[in-house]
Design an enzyme around this catalytic site. Sequence first.
Site, short mmCIF file in Angstrom:
data_model
loop_
_atom_site.label_atom_id
_atom_site.label_comp_id
_atom_site.label_asym_id
_atom_site.label_seq_id
_atom_site.Cartn_x
_atom_site.Cartn_y
_atom_site.Cartn_z
N HIS A 1 82.16 -79.72 35.94
CA HIS A 1 82.20 -78.51 35.08
C HIS A 1 81.40 -78.74 33.80
O HIS A 1 81.63 -78.08 32.78
CB HIS A 1 83.63 -78.17 34.63
CG HIS A 1 84.52 -77.57 35.68
ND1 HIS A 1 85.89 -77.72 35.63
CD2 HIS A 1 84.27 -76.82 36.77
CE1 HIS A 1 86.44 -77.09 36.66
NE2 HIS A 1 85.47 -76.53 37.37
N ASN B 1 73.16 -70.99 42.94
CA ASN B 1 74.31 -71.88 43.12
C ASN B 1 74.64 -71.88 44.60
O ASN B 1 75.25 -70.94 45.11
CB ASN B 1 75.47 -71.35 42.27
CG ASN B 1 76.70 -72.23 42.34
OD1 ASN B 1 76.76 -73.17 43.14
ND2 ASN B 1 77.68 -71.92 41.52
#
Length: 402
Positions: A182, A10
Amino acid sequence: MTATRVLVLNSGSSSLKYQLLDMRDATRLAVGLVERIGERTSRLQHTCLTAEGTREHNGPLADHDAALKAVAEELAKDGLGLDSPELAAIGHRVVHGGMFFTEPTVVDSAVLTEIERLIPVAPLHNPANLTGIRTAMALRPDLPQVAVFDTAFHTTMPESAARYAIDARTADRYRVRRYGFHGTSHAYVSRATAELLGRAPEDVNVIVLHLGNGASASAVRGGRCVDTSMGFTPLEGLVMGTRSGDLDPAVIFHLQRVGGMSMDEVDTLLNKKSGLFGLCGENDMREIRHRMEEGDDGARLAFEIYIHRLKKYVGAYYAVLGTVDALAFTAGVGENAAFVREAALDGLEGLGLAVDRERNAVRGDGARLISPEGARIAVAVVPTDEEMEIAAQTYALVGKDG
Ligand code: ADP
């Protein structure tokens, strides 16, 4: 030897979070974080979960390439090196996949070009995500790199939910629509909620409240997202740690015309200096609670505004779904703050939504029910696990291909 490990990356603009997982039994082998990449004070924190040890390194890491090499060295020390034949793929979190990427995708040059083309709609995130992918490709060019998009789960939203009511040609020209974010968390949590109920995801309608520093709600019908609160960017929707959430756009014109603020100043105001932080100078829910207990009116009002907005979305998604089987709380606030869960559903008993005080107060690691016995709608706390979801999606794809 079968390759069953997946490295999940990430990449932020100055950070790199990673986890190495073994998908044979869905276990975590190592986790870590590099911060302040490009500064003299870079820091790498690495934890090997098989040997139970954390190591920290401080010192300059000039760029993502240096950071990933440092991570690879740490993994190698634990016998988990990136040159291991057990490594099946690297899975990358990519924030924006636009309308193009509806599923996790093995990265090739065309995919890189498309992610690059999306930079104008995701100027803060996609460049950093791309850097992470390119760096990993340079290090292991032979290995499949898979992009898993935050927006993908929301691409099933009907046009009625995804479009803003603005001039259609202008919207199309500039790709202005509601994308939602998300998504990896909403996908994981809605599925895990169905599992908790012992039912197939296709058979249940779930409202998911992802309440972290960033926060979003989604309405999931039979495993498919039909609406979500974040929009063109993560700014829309709920009150967040530092973001305003929903706002009359005319406030922006007013701040510019009358307040003399520049576009960038308004951007910073709404994304970084608003939300709970803007209202009371604090964005950590633990501290807000503490201040409320001490009688701080500013913190109380911030909390009330936060809860009011949350309730509005619960009501809205109830109406969108028509029938609701479960509501799930997740992320830092959703998983830990029992008082937020209680306040969010307070007064909604008429809708069949209620929290059992005792169950709600119990702390636990796994997914658990907090609604009263026999409640019509299950209310649950479901810890999110975005890295596990990225690894699972990556592994499923590579397994299928390979
Ligand atoms: P993000 O991933 O969006 O940065 P997280 O999902 O990790 O955020 O959530 C972080 C937030 O969770 C913190 O800002 C804090 O408000 C909240 N939080 C974490 N632990 C607790 C707790 N025990 N009680 C209340 N709030 C908590």
